[in-house]
Design an enzyme around this catalytic site. Structure first.
Site, PDB file in Angstrom:
ATOM      1  N   THR A 186      44.252  23.659 -11.020  1.00 39.16           N
ATOM      2  CA  THR A 186      44.102  22.219 -11.252  1.00 39.16           C
ATOM      3  C   THR A 186      44.433  21.949 -12.710  1.00 39.16           C
ATOM      4  OG1 THR A 186      41.819  22.379 -11.948  1.00 39.16           O
ATOM      5  CG2 THR A 186      42.206  22.111  -9.606  1.00 39.16           C
ATOM      6  N   GLU A 331      40.709  21.155  -4.972  1.00 34.65           N
ATOM      7  CA  GLU A 331      39.527  21.871  -4.491  1.00 34.65           C
ATOM      8  C   GLU A 331      39.206  21.594  -3.015  1.00 34.65           C
ATOM      9  OE1 GLU A 331      39.870  20.384  -7.360  1.00 34.65           O
ATOM     10  OE2 GLU A 331      38.803  21.420  -8.969  1.00 34.65           O
ATOM     11  N   LYS A 440      28.868   2.852 -18.646  1.00 36.00           N
ATOM     12  CA  LYS A 440      27.431   2.649 -18.469  1.00 36.00           C
ATOM     13  C   LYS A 440      26.969   1.551 -19.418  1.00 36.00           C
ATOM     14  CE  LYS A 440      26.705   7.096 -16.480  1.00 36.00           C
ATOM     15  NZ  LYS A 440      26.721   8.518 -16.697  1.00 36.00           N
TER      16      LYS A 440
HETATM   17  P1  ADP Z   1      44.973  17.455 -10.839  1.00 33.45           P
HETATM   18  O1  ADP Z   1      46.170  16.627 -10.459  1.00 33.45           O
HETATM   19  O2  ADP Z   1      44.192  16.885 -11.983  1.00 33.45           O
HETATM   20  O3  ADP Z   1      45.207  18.918 -10.864  1.00 33.45           O
HETATM   21  P2  ADP Z   1      44.033  16.946  -8.264  1.00 33.45           P
HETATM   22  O4  ADP Z   1      45.419  16.727  -7.836  1.00 33.45           O
HETATM   23  O5  ADP Z   1      43.188  17.885  -7.530  1.00 33.45           O
HETATM   24  O6  ADP Z   1      43.944  17.363  -9.709  1.00 33.45           O
HETATM   25  O7  ADP Z   1      43.364  15.523  -8.435  1.00 33.45           O
HETATM   26  C1  ADP Z   1      42.190  15.175  -7.810  1.00 33.45           C
HETATM   27  C2  ADP Z   1      41.640  13.893  -8.351  1.00 33.45           C
HETATM   28  O8  ADP Z   1      42.583  12.823  -8.230  1.00 33.45           O
HETATM   29  C3  ADP Z   1      40.443  13.405  -7.565  1.00 33.45           C
HETATM   30  O9  ADP Z   1      39.255  14.046  -7.953  1.00 33.45           O
HETATM   31  C4  ADP Z   1      40.434  11.928  -7.893  1.00 33.45           C
HETATM   32  O10 ADP Z   1      39.829  11.655  -9.128  1.00 33.45           O
HETATM   33  C5  ADP Z   1      41.892  11.593  -7.994  1.00 33.45           C
HETATM   34  N1  ADP Z   1      42.342  11.006  -6.734  1.00 33.45           N
HETATM   35  C6  ADP Z   1      42.989  11.599  -5.727  1.00 33.45           C
HETATM   36  N2  ADP Z   1      43.263  10.725  -4.742  1.00 33.45           N
HETATM   37  C7  ADP Z   1      42.760   9.529  -5.125  1.00 33.45           C
HETATM   38  C8  ADP Z   1      42.704   8.211  -4.551  1.00 33.45           C
HETATM   39  N3  ADP Z   1      43.266   7.939  -3.385  1.00 33.45           N
HETATM   40  N4  ADP Z   1      42.084   7.251  -5.251  1.00 33.45           N
HETATM   41  C9  ADP Z   1      41.522   7.499  -6.448  1.00 33.45           C
HETATM   42  N5  ADP Z   1      41.552   8.703  -7.059  1.00 33.45           N
HETATM   43  C10 ADP Z   1      42.156   9.708  -6.407  1.00 33.45           C
END
Ligand code: ADP
Length: 540
Positions: A186, A331, A440
């Site tokens: 990630t 994850e 917050k």
């Molecule tokens: P990275 O790209 O940072 O390696 P991921 O691809 O696993 O990580 O990204 C996951 C994160 O992307 C989620 O925890 C969430 O915050 C965001 N995310 C994914 N899909 C959506 C969605 N449809 N709406 C809002 N946030 C999203």
């Protein structure tokens, strides 16, 4: 008492052999980094993946070894997915959009033994090679005719030479279905990247889940084009879901611009596609400018980042495509929720239905979820209360690869997603924020995503971010940071007034700042940690 059914372990090679046997002449079409389209069938994919497994064996790859890829969505990358995992090694897909230091870190952390890469990435690999001592062979995904003259510090191997030199009679080994199959790091906005290590079992269960009607709903009559890259979270599982259902696959290679995508949608008769909001914004703008429509495309998935409602509406109303909002993360393999209506919603007005469709959706089978407050107490499913989103299930991570904190992730049996969400009485989850980004104010929480979506709906706003800034009385208050469209004249006061009647007055940002651009992570998400640094010391 145990059941009396055949105990055949779930294995990724099984997907391949199923498609090669029962969908033998179904096509896989790839746009190649060398130029032109490549076309073959599941039968050929089966044969070439077996040849590749023989080549890997000859190169000394053993079960559990990490073999890395740095590649676009093409048939060769697909062969690597099946050849590497099928023989019991771990297919480590590397995201070239990560920062250079992160790439060096993850290759060394994973101790990759071989690395297969597309021509596009040769300049990058030339810089990586001296810093990655565990990699014994660097293999260029091309044929002899396209091998470049390179001042490469170590010997380069040619993929086509490796594969075609081998026989196709390889017997896929049988092993425990919990054996590691693939690895994806990630991106991480603060820490070093963390490795999620999928298993054959988790991948197969996720492929079944992805196929369901309220998920991707793909059949042997579908033509599927994943815009989501195979170098990040396994292209949302599409490379596994497609053979399971016998879908024709169209792989766009490096051609991710709107014109190249549109051409493939039309010439290959694509019916289903999946990607992140940024890609769909580009496609929409292109199609509006050229006054184009789709002939065959019926369904698309948008996910990876919050999808502004305006985008959902445009695809549905202007282009006649059913667009489904989905949420997930590396994850969770990555599918967690997908948004499709239930029967009861069909009686609602169009606007009310649309309000449901903008949410991230319902949990798919295989994912359980809940929201909790600061004391870890479960919050009600009333669509209003929001708290930390926790998930669990057979395709959710239990532990990061080579974690420094073993056991930490799921001590409670739940994985903390780092997202903040509501869940309504019908089970529809809506992300309101990343837990780090929620604002917050006076003990109450304000959703930065909702404020951003409203700002983006203003016709003169190109991009917007909302961050919490320290405030003497309220502890934090929202600051709206905006990139205006070229030649836009909208003032700060007008932007603030745009919120009137759309949110509670105490949610309204206290101030607006204009910037030329916003910082992004390597995967294109807003980098709010950087933005908060940029505005450190800000006073309202
Ligand atoms: P990275 O790209 O940072 O390696 P991921 O691809 O696993 O990580 O990204 C996951 C994160 O992307 C989620 O925890 C969430 O915050 C965001 N995310 C994914 N899909 C959506 C969605 N449809 N709406 C809002 N946030 C999203």
């Amino acid at each position: 008492m145990l059941g009396l059914m055949m105990n055949e372990p779930l294995r990724i090679a099984g997907l391949l052999e199923y498609a090669a046997k029962w969908h033998a002449d179904t096509e896989i079409v790839s746009r190649m980094p060398e130029g032109g389209l490549h076309r073959y069938t599941y039968a050929s994919l089966g044969q070439r993946s077996r040849q590749l497994a023989n080549a890997l064996t000859e190169l000394g790859v053993r079960r559990g070894d990490r073999v890395a890829t740095l590649a676009w969505n093409t048939h060769r990358h697909l062969e690597l997915y099946y050849g590497i995992s099928g023989m019991g090694a771990v297919c480590h897909t590397i995201n070239p959009r990560l920062f250079f230091e992160q790439l060096v870190y993850i290759i060394n952390h994973a101790e990759d033994r071989l690395l297969f890469f597309d021509l596009t990435f040769l300049p990058l690999v030339e810089k990586l090679a001296p810093l990655c001592p565990t990699v014994e062979s660097w293999v260029l995904l091309t044929d002899r005719a396209h091998l470049p003259d390179s001042s490469f510090p170590v010997a380069l191997r040619c993929y086509e030479d490796l594969v075609t030199a081998q026989a196709a009679d390889y017997q896929w080994p049988v092993f425990d279905e919990n054996t590691a199959s693939s690895l994806c790091y990630t991106s991480g906005t603060t820490d070093q990247p963390k490795g999620v290590l999928y298993s054959h079992r988790s991948t197969l269960l996720h492929s079944y889940a992805a196929s369901l009607p309220d998920c991707f709903n793909c059949s042997a009559r579908d033509v599927v084009l994943p815009v989501v890259p195979m170098f990040h979270v396994n292209a949302w599982g599409i490379p596994y879901m497609a053979p399971l259902n016998g879908c024709k696959l169209v792989l766009p290679g490096p051609g991710l611009d709107a014109a190249s995508l549109y051409e493939l949608y039309e010439t290959e008769g694509v019916t289903f596609t999946a990607g992140v909001p940024t890609i769909w914004f580009g496609l929409l703008t292109f199609m509006r400018e050229k006054k184009l429509q789709f002939t065959t495309l019926r369904r698309m998935i948008v996910g990876g980042a919050s999808c502004p409602p305006a985008l959902l509406k445009a695809f549905d109303e202007e282009l006649g495509v059913e667009i489904r909002h989905a949420w997930g993360m590396s994850e969770t393999s990555p599918l967690g929720t997908v948004c499709t209506l239930k029967t009861k919603h069909l009686q609602l007005s169009e606007d009310e239905q649309f309000a449901v469709q903008t949410k991230q959706g319902r949990a798919i089978f295989g994912i359980d979820m809940k929201i909790v407050d600061d004391e870890d107490q479960e919050l009600p499913h009333d669509g209003i209360a929001f708290g930390d989103l926790l998930v669990r299930g057979p395709f959710v991570v239990a532990e990061y690869f080579r974690s420094n904190h073993p056991g930490e992730l799921t001590r409670s049996g739940w994985f903390r997603t780092g997202d903040v969400a509501t869940i309504d009485p019908d089970g529809f989850m809506q992300i309101t924020d990343r837990s780090k980004d929620v604002i917050k104010s006076g003990g109450e929480w304000i959703s930065s995503i909702e404020l951003e979506n409203l700002a983006i709906a203003h016709p003169q706003v190109a991009e917007a971010a909302v961050i919490g800034m320290p405030h003497p009385k309220w502890s934090e208050r929202p600051l709206l940071v905006v990139v205006r469209k070229p030649e836009a004249t909208v003032s700060k006061e007008e932007l603030l007034a745009f919120y009137d009647g759309k949110v509670a007055t105490w949610w309204k940002p206290d101030a607006v700042e204009f910037v030329d651009q916003l910082p992004h992570t390597a995967t294109g998400k807003l980098l709010k940690t950087q933005l908060r640094k940029d505005f450190a010391g800000y006073s309202f």
